[in-house]
Enzyme design. Structure first.
Site, PDB file in Angstrom:
ATOM      1  N   ASP A  42       1.187  -1.196   0.165  1.00  0.00           N
ATOM      2  CA  ASP A  42      -0.268   0.025  -0.165  1.00  0.00           C
ATOM      3  C   ASP A  42       0.995   1.408   0.163  1.00  0.00           C
ATOM      4  OD1 ASP A  42      -2.590  -1.461   2.504  1.00  0.00           O
ATOM      5  OD2 ASP A  42      -1.870  -1.343   0.036  1.00  0.00           O
ATOM      6  N   ALA A  43       2.010   1.927   1.189  1.00  0.00           N
ATOM      7  CA  ALA A  43       3.046   2.641   0.771  1.00  0.00           C
ATOM      8  C   ALA A  43       3.397   2.988  -0.891  1.00  0.00           C
ATOM      9  CB  ALA A  43       3.795   2.377   1.911  1.00  0.00           C
ATOM     10  N   ASP A  44       4.089   2.137  -1.092  1.00  0.00           N
ATOM     11  CA  ASP A  44       4.484   1.991  -2.852  1.00  0.00           C
ATOM     12  C   ASP A  44       3.413   2.212  -3.374  1.00  0.00           C
ATOM     13  OD1 ASP A  44       6.573  -0.769  -2.759  1.00  0.00           O
ATOM     14  OD2 ASP A  44       6.708   1.318  -1.910  1.00  0.00           O
ATOM     15  N   ASP A  46       1.188   3.953  -2.459  1.00  0.00           N
ATOM     16  CA  ASP A  46       0.473   5.666  -2.381  1.00  0.00           C
ATOM     17  C   ASP A  46       1.793   6.246  -3.264  1.00  0.00           C
ATOM     18  OD1 ASP A  46      -1.358   5.042   0.828  1.00  0.00           O
ATOM     19  OD2 ASP A  46      -1.859   5.360  -1.388  1.00  0.00           O
ATOM     20  N   SER A  91     -31.683 -14.087   2.294  1.00  0.00           N
ATOM     21  CA  SER A  91     -32.436 -13.654   0.900  1.00  0.00           C
ATOM     22  C   SER A  91     -33.125 -14.291   1.022  1.00  0.00           C
ATOM     23  CB  SER A  91     -30.662 -14.748   0.158  1.00  0.00           C
ATOM     24  OG  SER A  91     -30.909 -15.447  -0.174  1.00  0.00           O
ATOM     25  N   LEU A  92     -34.191 -14.473  -0.248  1.00  0.00           N
ATOM     26  CA  LEU A  92     -35.320 -15.235  -0.535  1.00  0.00           C
ATOM     27  C   LEU A  92     -35.381 -15.625  -2.102  1.00  0.00           C
ATOM     28  CD1 LEU A  92     -36.691 -11.753  -0.984  1.00  0.00           C
ATOM     29  CD2 LEU A  92     -37.442 -13.274   0.725  1.00  0.00           C
ATOM     30  N   GLU A 125     -45.040  -6.492  -1.865  1.00  0.00           N
ATOM     31  CA  GLU A 125     -44.366  -4.562  -2.355  1.00  0.00           C
ATOM     32  C   GLU A 125     -43.038  -5.352  -3.790  1.00  0.00           C
ATOM     33  OE1 GLU A 125     -43.336  -5.831   1.133  1.00  0.00           O
ATOM     34  OE2 GLU A 125     -41.294  -4.963   1.022  1.00  0.00           O
ATOM     35  N   LYS A 127     -40.196  -5.495  -5.447  1.00  0.00           N
ATOM     36  CA  LYS A 127     -38.512  -6.413  -4.849  1.00  0.00           C
ATOM     37  C   LYS A 127     -37.043  -5.023  -5.522  1.00  0.00           C
ATOM     38  CE  LYS A 127     -35.317 -10.213  -4.938  1.00  0.00           C
ATOM     39  NZ  LYS A 127     -34.653 -10.379  -5.553  1.00  0.00           N
ATOM     40  N   ASP A 129     -33.928  -3.418  -7.030  1.00  0.00           N
ATOM     41  CA  ASP A 129     -32.704  -4.160  -7.348  1.00  0.00           C
ATOM     42  C   ASP A 129     -31.549  -3.343  -7.164  1.00  0.00           C
ATOM     43  OD1 ASP A 129     -31.522  -6.113  -8.942  1.00  0.00           O
ATOM     44  OD2 ASP A 129     -32.129  -5.371 -10.772  1.00  0.00           O
ATOM     45  N   ARG A 148     -24.904  -6.888   3.044  1.00  0.00           N
ATOM     46  CA  ARG A 148     -25.479  -8.382   3.757  1.00  0.00           C
ATOM     47  C   ARG A 148     -23.898  -8.880   3.874  1.00  0.00           C
ATOM     48  NH1 ARG A 148     -28.767 -12.947   1.197  1.00  0.00           N
ATOM     49  NH2 ARG A 148     -27.488 -12.150  -1.152  1.00  0.00           N
ATOM     50  N   TYR A 235     -37.593  -2.404   4.096  1.00  0.00           N
ATOM     51  CA  TYR A 235     -38.828  -3.354   4.305  1.00  0.00           C
ATOM     52  C   TYR A 235     -39.060  -4.622   5.127  1.00  0.00           C
ATOM     53  CZ  TYR A 235     -34.903  -5.503   1.445  1.00  0.00           C
ATOM     54  OH  TYR A 235     -33.460  -5.685   0.500  1.00  0.00           O
ATOM     55  N   LYS A 299     -44.960 -11.467   1.667  1.00  0.00           N
ATOM     56  CA  LYS A 299     -44.517 -11.757   2.719  1.00  0.00           C
ATOM     57  C   LYS A 299     -45.608 -11.752   3.811  1.00  0.00           C
ATOM     58  CE  LYS A 299     -40.766  -8.676   2.842  1.00  0.00           C
ATOM     59  NZ  LYS A 299     -40.349  -6.980   2.850  1.00  0.00           N
ATOM     60  N   LYS A 323     -39.953 -13.141  -9.399  1.00  0.00           N
ATOM     61  CA  LYS A 323     -39.615 -12.463 -10.107  1.00  0.00           C
ATOM     62  C   LYS A 323     -39.918 -11.675 -11.516  1.00  0.00           C
ATOM     63  CE  LYS A 323     -35.419 -11.931  -9.363  1.00  0.00           C
ATOM     64  NZ  LYS A 323     -34.691 -12.704  -9.282  1.00  0.00           N
ATOM     65  N   CYS A 428     -11.709 -35.797 -21.936  1.00  0.00           N
ATOM     66  CA  CYS A 428     -11.709 -34.353 -21.653  1.00  0.00           C
ATOM     67  C   CYS A 428     -10.855 -33.715 -22.058  1.00  0.00           C
ATOM     68  CB  CYS A 428     -11.394 -34.702 -19.657  1.00  0.00           C
ATOM     69  SG  CYS A 428     -10.152 -32.754 -18.776  1.00  0.00           S
ATOM     70  N   CYS A 431      -6.905 -32.938 -19.702  1.00  0.00           N
ATOM     71  CA  CYS A 431      -6.295 -33.646 -19.142  1.00  0.00           C
ATOM     72  C   CYS A 431      -6.536 -34.900 -20.406  1.00  0.00           C
ATOM     73  CB  CYS A 431      -6.516 -34.019 -18.052  1.00  0.00           C
ATOM     74  SG  CYS A 431      -8.080 -35.151 -17.710  1.00  0.00           S
ATOM     75  N   CYS A 446     -14.764 -35.416 -15.786  1.00  0.00           N
ATOM     76  CA  CYS A 446     -13.765 -35.817 -16.158  1.00  0.00           C
ATOM     77  C   CYS A 446     -13.883 -36.693 -15.138  1.00  0.00           C
ATOM     78  CB  CYS A 446     -12.842 -34.642 -16.273  1.00  0.00           C
ATOM     79  SG  CYS A 446     -10.962 -35.258 -15.943  1.00  0.00           S
ATOM     80  N   CYS A 452      -6.391 -33.874 -13.418  1.00  0.00           N
ATOM     81  CA  CYS A 452      -6.788 -33.267 -14.287  1.00  0.00           C
ATOM     82  C   CYS A 452      -6.587 -32.070 -14.204  1.00  0.00           C
ATOM     83  CB  CYS A 452      -8.253 -33.462 -14.199  1.00  0.00           C
ATOM     84  SG  CYS A 452      -9.083 -32.261 -15.417  1.00  0.00           S
TER      85      CYS A 452
END
Ligand code: IVH
Length: 704
Positions: A42-44, A46, A91-92, A125, A127, A129, A148, A235, A299, A323, A428, A431, A446, A452
């Site tokens: 990180d220093a380099d 910056d 999640s749903l 209601e 959903k 996005d 989440r 919600y 719900k 959906k 395959c 391999c 495979c 493989c």
């Protein structure tokens, strides 16, 4: 070598150095953000960025189109801290057809023991996005905001959330502890503005509003988030010191009283017909809402019923997302490639002439398996009226949300005259081993196992991935590098890297891209992971069908590695107590159970697991918080008819209290709950002298 002072640079030298810096910094960004494998400190980073800015300040006319100064959001500063959610963020489950909604209603009624005439009311209601966010208020003050993440643990984005005007800092009249959950999103207008601004300053543009919202919320520098117009709909909720209300609708109204934005299209629906009517209403308004939605969420309105219904491993039983149909486009299929995955599956991938589908450029799509290409489903029935898919075909592509794009249809009128049916390989491509398709399996695999290279590499990439061993500085790129060098052939080899090549340190640090410090850090990071949580170990094995949440369930059920391992071995005959016990876990089905048993009883795989485990100190799993539960750790069998609740509900409740629910009575059983009609199981329990309760007795017992 010391760099010449900026003041002494000639214009020529400055131009060359800016070009070199642009290249170095963009490579560093890619390594950090895309590959998750930083190449410079990180220093380099910056320091290089500062030098770039200093040269640009002295020669403004030399500033490049792709100047690193304009690359927002990619500075590798410290990452986000982690926050453990007091209650998991779920999640749903999804529904796609109208019939799924009547099925949803029917299954809830069955679970709750309600008849067709009993009322069961829902909310419906949009959903949204966007991305979900959990906000924790204590005594009305915003204390924490977390994404989440994996559901249990998210990123601490508190500073960023405070910049969103829809999120109040302070609320009046709230419970002492209040976690408000909802969706962060960006409106269409703000998205267009942001992209125009980004474009004007040569910055990165976003593919769609959801990416823009995610990219803006997950900024390490909250000042950038402040400049991005994010919005928030509330919600749901997490931890509460007291209930908000008795119904979903009333709880949402309280969130509105607390000055959160709630969605105005939320409605009460008394039955599936009303739900579907509201779905159509929202669907017709979709294009004019001014923000993206991808469906409608239903719900159960009564919160007491929600509590009875509870959760599956990652989704509530009391809600479902309906959906909208996916978005479509037509394009040319240029080529079919075969990829070999972690479990050896040969997956056909369509390489497409790039086409925009719902705002995203799509150039690859999945073709599932050989039957799908041939125009058959798993049972041999025709799909797409039996039309096969060929290279050179004109195909219809669709995508829905995050799902990988799919090829849905073929236009035969545009098929080139010389086209040939696609011949699916039986060896395959990676391999050369036989690729075998077992009876009843849609997938050809495979048979090379760890010989493989594709399987070995994918298995190890999975092994080091975030939800598995998550070894810092050890990502996909390092797996490929060390595999190619012959340093690692299986996960266990990661833990002997230092001994085998070390002076591994000596060898590694001399390699391109590695220095003494980075090599040392890598070995330290590996050592740190020798002590590891049980769910991560189970997940890391990459056993088919055993995902992150199943690994958590298994870990919770068996508690320790030796107990888990012994159970998988004992379950091998696929009947008997160990097998029944495995299947008794809510969330483990026969397919997953077979896969687990196969992994532990197939000698090569088992040996590889043993070699790995020898290097580890595996921690006991967290048990559910069942303090004070009278049935924690006890094995319970339900038999006969239950009258006060359904079997599924009884099982879920017992498990939530830390009991194991088994299907068969043995000397290991602690309690048998026998309802009317109980037969041989009750008799056996009596013979064994076990504790036998009727349903009321059981309810009293667990209440106590
Ligand atoms: S309720 C315990 N309601 O959809 C249930 N989720 O696919 C919590 N989402 O993770 C979710 N709009 O990020 C709920 N009106 C809505 C929603 C919604 C969008 C998101 C949420 C969730 C995802 C699941």
């Amino acid at each position: 070598m010391a760099e010449p002072a900026v003041e002494t640079l000639s214009e020529e030298a400055a131009r060359a150095e800016l070009a070199a810096l642009a290249e170095t910094l963009s490579q560093a960004n890619r390594a950090y953000h895309t590959d998750d494998a930083p190449e410079i400190s990180d220093a380099d980073y910056d320091r290089l960025k500062q030098r770039n800015a200093a040269i640009e300040a002295r020669f403004p006319h030399l500033k490049r189109e792709d100047s690193p100064s304009d690359q927002v959001g990619s500075a590798p500063a410290e990452g986000f801290g982690k926050i453990r959610h007091a209650q998991r963020m779920m999640s749903l489950s999804n529904a796609f057809e109208d019939a799924d909604i009547t099925d949803f209603d029917t299954s809830l009624r069955r679970y709750l023991g309600l008849s067709e005439d009993d009322a069961l009311t829902y909310t419906a209601e949009p959903k949204i996005d966007g991305l979900s966010l959990s906000l924790r208020y204590e005594n009305g003050k915003l204390m924490q905001a977390a994404t989440r993440g994996n559901g249990s643990e998210g990123e601490n984005v508190t500073a960023n959330a405070r910049t969103i005007t829809d999120i109040p800092e302070q609320i009046d009249g709230a419970p002492e502890v209040l976690e408000v959950r909802g969706e962060v999103y960006m409106s269409h207008a703000d998205f267009a503005d942001l992209n125009a601004r980004q474009e004007a300053r040569g910055g990165k543009t976003f593919a769609n509003p959801r990416n823009a919202a995610a990219g803006s919320l997950r900024q390490l520098d909250a000042r950038i988030t402040r400049d991005r117009p994010l919005r928030f709909f509330a919600y749901a909720w997490g931890e509460l010191s007291e209930p908000l209300a008795e119904t979903q609708m009333a709880a949402i109204a309280r969130l509105k009283d607390f000055r959160f934005e709630t969605n105005p299209l939320t409605a009460i629906c008394e039955n599936p017909d009303a739900i579907l009517a509201h779905y159509r209403k929202i669907e017709t308004q979709r294009a004019t809402l001014g923000y993206d939605i991808d469906g409608v969420v239903y719900k159960v309105n009564d919160l007491a019923l929600q509590a009875r219904l509870g959760f599956r491993s990652t989704t509530p039983r009391w809600a479902i997302a309906h959906k909208f149909p996916a978005e479509l486009a037509w394009t040319r299929l240029e080529k079919i490639d075969i990829q070999v995955g972690r479990t050896g599956a040969l997956s056909p991938v369509a390489r497409l002439t790039p086409v925009t589908v719902g705002g995203v450029v799509v150039s690859n799509a999945t073709l599932h398996n050989e039957d799908y290409i041939a125009g058959r489903d798993n049972e041999g029935n025709p799909i797409r009226d039996g039309k096969d898919i060929r290279e050179g075909d004109w195909v219809q592509v669709y995508r829905a949300g995050d799902v990988i794009p799919k090829v849905a249809d073929v236009d035969l009128s545009k098929r080139p005259a010389e086209s040939q049916p696609f011949v699916f390989p039986t060896i395959c491509p990676e391999c050369g081993s036989d690729a075998i398709r077992e009876e009843g399996d849609a997938i050809r695999r495979c048979s090379g196992g760890m010989i493989c290279p594709a399987q070995a590499i994918e298995k190890m990439k999975h092994f080091v991935s975030r939800s598995a061993f998550d070894i810092e500085g050890f990502g996909a790129k390092q797996v490929e590098q060390f595999y190619t060098d012959g340093w690692i052939k299986e996960p266990a080899d990661i833990f002997t890297l230092k001994d085998n090549y070390g002076s591994g340190l000596q060898q590694l640090k001399n390699r391109e891209g590695w220095g003494e410090k980075s090599a040392g850090n890598l070995f330290d990071a590996i050592d740190e992971r020798r002590r590891i949580a049980l769910p991560r170990v189970i997940f890391s094995l990459g056993i088919r069908h055993v995902g992150e949440s199943a690994s958590a369930l298994l870990a919770r059920h068996y508690g320790t590695w030796p107990a888990f391992e012994a159970a998988m071995v004992n379950a091998a005959p696929m009947d008997g107590a160990a097998w029944d016990d495995l299947l008794s876990i809510d969330g483990v089905g026969a397919v997953m159970a077979h896969s687990l048993v196969a992994a532990f009883n197939q000698s090569a795989e088992r040996q590889s697991i043993d070699r790995l485990v020898a290097h580890l100190d595996i921690q006991e799993a967290e048990r559910p918080n069942t303090e004070g539960s009278p049935v924690a750790g006890k094995t319970v069998v339900f038999t006969g008819t239950l009258e006060r609740m359904t079997r599924a509900e009884a099982k879920a409740r017992a498990e939530a209290l830390g009991a194991k629910v088994s299907g068969s009575v043995s000397a290991k059983t602690d309690i048998v709950v026998a309802g009317p009609g109980a037969g041989s199981k009750e008799k056996k329990a009596r013979d064994l002298g076990l504790m036998i309760l009727d349903e009321d007795g059981w309810l009293e017992f667990i209440a106590g």
